[in-house]
Design an enzyme around this catalytic site. Sequence first.
Site, PDB file in Angstrom:
ATOM      1  N   HIS A  14      15.930 -12.683  -0.728  1.00 37.22           N
ATOM      2  CA  HIS A  14      14.545 -12.623  -1.266  1.00 37.22           C
ATOM      3  C   HIS A  14      13.597 -12.504  -0.072  1.00 37.22           C
ATOM      4  O   HIS A  14      13.396 -13.457   0.666  1.00 37.22           O
ATOM      5  CB  HIS A  14      14.224 -13.891  -2.063  1.00 37.22           C
ATOM      6  CG  HIS A  14      12.840 -13.888  -2.651  1.00 37.22           C
ATOM      7  ND1 HIS A  14      12.592 -14.256  -3.952  1.00 37.22           N
ATOM      8  CD2 HIS A  14      11.629 -13.561  -2.142  1.00 37.22           C
ATOM      9  CE1 HIS A  14      11.300 -14.158  -4.200  1.00 37.22           C
ATOM     10  NE2 HIS A  14      10.693 -13.742  -3.111  1.00 37.22           N
ATOM     11  N   HIS A  16       9.864 -10.490   1.515  1.00 37.47           N
ATOM     12  CA  HIS A  16       8.684  -9.620   1.423  1.00 37.47           C
ATOM     13  C   HIS A  16       8.479  -8.933   2.766  1.00 37.47           C
ATOM     14  O   HIS A  16       8.290  -9.605   3.780  1.00 37.47           O
ATOM     15  CB  HIS A  16       7.426 -10.445   1.099  1.00 37.47           C
ATOM     16  CG  HIS A  16       7.505 -11.146  -0.215  1.00 37.47           C
ATOM     17  ND1 HIS A  16       7.008 -10.607  -1.370  1.00 37.47           N
ATOM     18  CD2 HIS A  16       8.058 -12.333  -0.554  1.00 37.47           C
ATOM     19  CE1 HIS A  16       7.232 -11.448  -2.387  1.00 37.47           C
ATOM     20  NE2 HIS A  16       7.869 -12.506  -1.917  1.00 37.47           N
ATOM     21  N   LEU A  17       8.532  -7.609   2.758  1.00 39.31           N
ATOM     22  CA  LEU A  17       8.302  -6.864   4.007  1.00 39.31           C
ATOM     23  C   LEU A  17       6.949  -6.162   4.021  1.00 39.31           C
ATOM     24  O   LEU A  17       6.544  -5.633   5.057  1.00 39.31           O
ATOM     25  CB  LEU A  17       9.410  -5.831   4.229  1.00 39.31           C
ATOM     26  CG  LEU A  17      10.773  -6.370   4.687  1.00 39.31           C
ATOM     27  CD1 LEU A  17      11.766  -5.221   4.851  1.00 39.31           C
ATOM     28  CD2 LEU A  17      10.662  -7.162   5.985  1.00 39.31           C
ATOM     29  N   ASN A  42       6.463  -6.325  -4.793  1.00 35.23           N
ATOM     30  CA  ASN A  42       5.067  -6.626  -5.169  1.00 35.23           C
ATOM     31  C   ASN A  42       4.061  -6.064  -4.167  1.00 35.23           C
ATOM     32  O   ASN A  42       3.222  -6.772  -3.624  1.00 35.23           O
ATOM     33  CB  ASN A  42       4.846  -8.137  -5.380  1.00 35.23           C
ATOM     34  CG  ASN A  42       5.082  -8.976  -4.128  1.00 35.23           C
ATOM     35  OD1 ASN A  42       5.851  -8.593  -3.251  1.00 35.23           O
ATOM     36  ND2 ASN A  42       4.430 -10.122  -4.043  1.00 35.23           N
ATOM     37  N   LYS A 100      12.820  -7.105 -10.554  1.00 37.90           N
ATOM     38  CA  LYS A 100      12.099  -8.367 -10.387  1.00 37.90           C
ATOM     39  C   LYS A 100      11.146  -8.622 -11.536  1.00 37.90           C
ATOM     40  O   LYS A 100      10.334  -7.758 -11.888  1.00 37.90           O
ATOM     41  CB  LYS A 100      11.315  -8.314  -9.070  1.00 37.90           C
ATOM     42  CG  LYS A 100      10.428  -9.515  -8.831  1.00 37.90           C
ATOM     43  CD  LYS A 100      11.218 -10.730  -8.382  1.00 37.90           C
ATOM     44  CE  LYS A 100      10.327 -11.969  -8.324  1.00 37.90           C
ATOM     45  NZ  LYS A 100      10.458 -12.713  -7.099  1.00 37.90           N
ATOM     46  N   HIS A 137      10.767 -14.707 -10.981  1.00 40.17           N
ATOM     47  CA  HIS A 137       9.799 -15.702 -10.480  1.00 40.17           C
ATOM     48  C   HIS A 137       9.556 -16.665 -11.631  1.00 40.17           C
ATOM     49  O   HIS A 137       8.862 -16.335 -12.587  1.00 40.17           O
ATOM     50  CB  HIS A 137       8.495 -15.029 -10.039  1.00 40.17           C
ATOM     51  CG  HIS A 137       7.513 -16.028  -9.466  1.00 40.17           C
ATOM     52  ND1 HIS A 137       7.199 -16.085  -8.137  1.00 40.17           N
ATOM     53  CD2 HIS A 137       6.823 -17.031 -10.056  1.00 40.17           C
ATOM     54  CE1 HIS A 137       6.352 -17.077  -7.928  1.00 40.17           C
ATOM     55  NE2 HIS A 137       6.096 -17.663  -9.076  1.00 40.17           N
ATOM     56  N   HIS A 175      13.762 -18.613  -5.549  1.00 45.10           N
ATOM     57  CA  HIS A 175      13.081 -19.746  -4.914  1.00 45.10           C
ATOM     58  C   HIS A 175      12.901 -20.945  -5.840  1.00 45.10           C
ATOM     59  O   HIS A 175      11.792 -21.300  -6.187  1.00 45.10           O
ATOM     60  CB  HIS A 175      11.731 -19.328  -4.299  1.00 45.10           C
ATOM     61  CG  HIS A 175      10.855 -18.466  -5.163  1.00 45.10           C
ATOM     62  ND1 HIS A 175      10.493 -18.792  -6.434  1.00 45.10           N
ATOM     63  CD2 HIS A 175      10.261 -17.280  -4.902  1.00 45.10           C
ATOM     64  CE1 HIS A 175       9.707 -17.860  -6.923  1.00 45.10           C
ATOM     65  NE2 HIS A 175       9.562 -16.923  -6.021  1.00 45.10           N
ATOM     66  N   ASP A 248      12.255 -15.923   1.056  1.00 44.31           N
ATOM     67  CA  ASP A 248      10.905 -15.675   0.535  1.00 44.31           C
ATOM     68  C   ASP A 248       9.911 -15.594   1.684  1.00 44.31           C
ATOM     69  O   ASP A 248       8.749 -15.946   1.529  1.00 44.31           O
ATOM     70  CB  ASP A 248      10.483 -16.741  -0.479  1.00 44.31           C
ATOM     71  CG  ASP A 248       9.316 -16.288  -1.341  1.00 44.31           C
ATOM     72  OD1 ASP A 248       8.945 -15.102  -1.271  1.00 44.31           O
ATOM     73  OD2 ASP A 248       8.771 -17.127  -2.078  1.00 44.31           O
ATOM     74  N   HIS A 252       1.419 -12.976   5.547  1.00 42.63           N
ATOM     75  CA  HIS A 252       0.007 -12.649   5.287  1.00 42.63           C
ATOM     76  C   HIS A 252      -0.701 -12.712   6.636  1.00 42.63           C
ATOM     77  O   HIS A 252      -0.314 -13.513   7.492  1.00 42.63           O
ATOM     78  CB  HIS A 252      -0.638 -13.684   4.358  1.00 42.63           C
ATOM     79  CG  HIS A 252      -0.120 -13.648   2.953  1.00 42.63           C
ATOM     80  ND1 HIS A 252      -0.608 -12.797   1.994  1.00 42.63           N
ATOM     81  CD2 HIS A 252       0.861 -14.371   2.350  1.00 42.63           C
ATOM     82  CE1 HIS A 252       0.040 -12.999   0.851  1.00 42.63           C
ATOM     83  NE2 HIS A 252       0.938 -13.946   1.038  1.00 42.63           N
ATOM     84  N   ALA A 264      -0.853 -17.221  -0.703  1.00 41.18           N
ATOM     85  CA  ALA A 264       0.405 -17.981  -0.813  1.00 41.18           C
ATOM     86  C   ALA A 264       1.511 -17.291  -0.042  1.00 41.18           C
ATOM     87  O   ALA A 264       1.729 -16.090  -0.200  1.00 41.18           O
ATOM     88  CB  ALA A 264       0.799 -18.111  -2.279  1.00 41.18           C
TER      89      ALA A 264
END
Length: 346
Positions: A14, A16-17, A42, A100, A137, A175, A248, A252, A264
Site C-alpha cells: 500500500h 502513495h507515489l 487517488n 481500490k 479503505h 491499514h 501507506d 504531502h 493526512a
Amino acid sequence: MTTSITLIRPDDWHLHLRDGAMLQAVAPESARHFSRAIIMPNLVPPVVTGAEATAYRDRIRAALPEGAEFTPLMTLYLTEDTDADDLAAAHRDGIITAVKLYPAGATTNSASGVRDFDKVRPVLERMAEIGCPLCVHGEVTDPEIDIFDREAVFIDRILDPIRRATPGLRVVMEHITTKQGADYAQSGGPDLGATITVQHLMLDRNDMLVGGMRPHYYCLPILKRREHREALRAAATSGNAQIFLGTDSAPHPTHAKESECCSAGCFTAPIAMSCLAEVFEEEGALDKLEGFASRNGPAFYRLPENTGTITLTKGDPITIPAAVTLGEVNVTVFDPGQPLHWSVTA
Ligand code: DOR
Ligand code: ZN
C-alpha cells in the site's frame, strides 16, 4: 544478541507515489528497499480506467533511478461508474493487480469514491469471478460516527455485508488501526488479508496529541488508543499469513502538513524497514519480520516471492533524514520519536 538479519527483499502492499514533481522526488525512496508496491490510485483526477493505469505506470517507471528494479503494481479507483469490462480487461492483461474502494469523502482525494454500495455490486461480483482483489479503505463517513470509531463501524455496517453478499471476493483491509480490525482480519479466512502501516505499529494517539499537536503523525485512519496499537503489534508479529506490510507512505509537501488544515499522511518510505526491525525486535519477533514484510503479501496476491535479499544491521542510532527534497518539493520524513538502531546495509 542478533546484530544482523537478512530477509527476502520486501514489498510494500500500500503506497502513495503521487505524480509529477512529487513522484520524481519520492519514487527512488521506495525503490531503494522494496521490490514491488501496490500503487494507490487517488490522484487528482483519480486513476479509473485501464488506459489511465497504463499511463500512470509508465510515468512511475520513468521516475525510477537508472537500474532500479522496482515493479509498480497498479490499481484502479472504484467509482459508481466503473466499467466492469474495462476493469476485467486490465486485470486479464496484467495492467492492474487490484481495485481500490474509497468510501466517498473518507480521506485524501476520495470525493469520487463510492456513496451507494449497491451501485458497485455488479462490479464486485465480476471481480470475485475473475479473482481481482479489492483493497478497502475501511472507514464509514457518517458524520454521526466519531472519527475514532469509523473503522469498527465500517466492518459491521459495510465490510461484513459486502463479503457475505459477494462470496469469493478477495478483500484486503488496508491499514487496519484497531483491535476490531485485527480480530476481523485474523478470523476471515484465506480470501481476507490486511495491511498494517509503520506508524500504527509505533504510535498511538497520545504521541500525536499530548504536549502539542504533531502534524506529521496525522494520517487516516487516525492513530488510536494504545490498546489498539498493542493489538496491531500482536497481529503483525503473530506469523498469521493474512497480515502483511502496507506502509501507506503518503507524501504531502511539508507546508501542507504544517498548515491550518493539515493533510493526512505520514511519509515513511525512507525509514520503513528500520522502523519495522525496531518494532519486531521490541516484540521479540525478529524471526517474524520476513513473513510480514516479504512473504505473506505475495502469498495473498498469488505472486512469486522476490529473489533478492536485504540485510539489516544493528548499531548506533541512525540519523533520520529531516526531509526528501527535489527542486521545489520538500517532504518531511516520518520520525517515530524513538531511536532507530537498524539500518539497511545491503
Ligand atoms: O493518511 C492518509 N493519507 N490516509 C489515506 O487514506 C490517504 C493518504 C493520502 O493519500 O494522503
Ligand atoms: Zn493510503
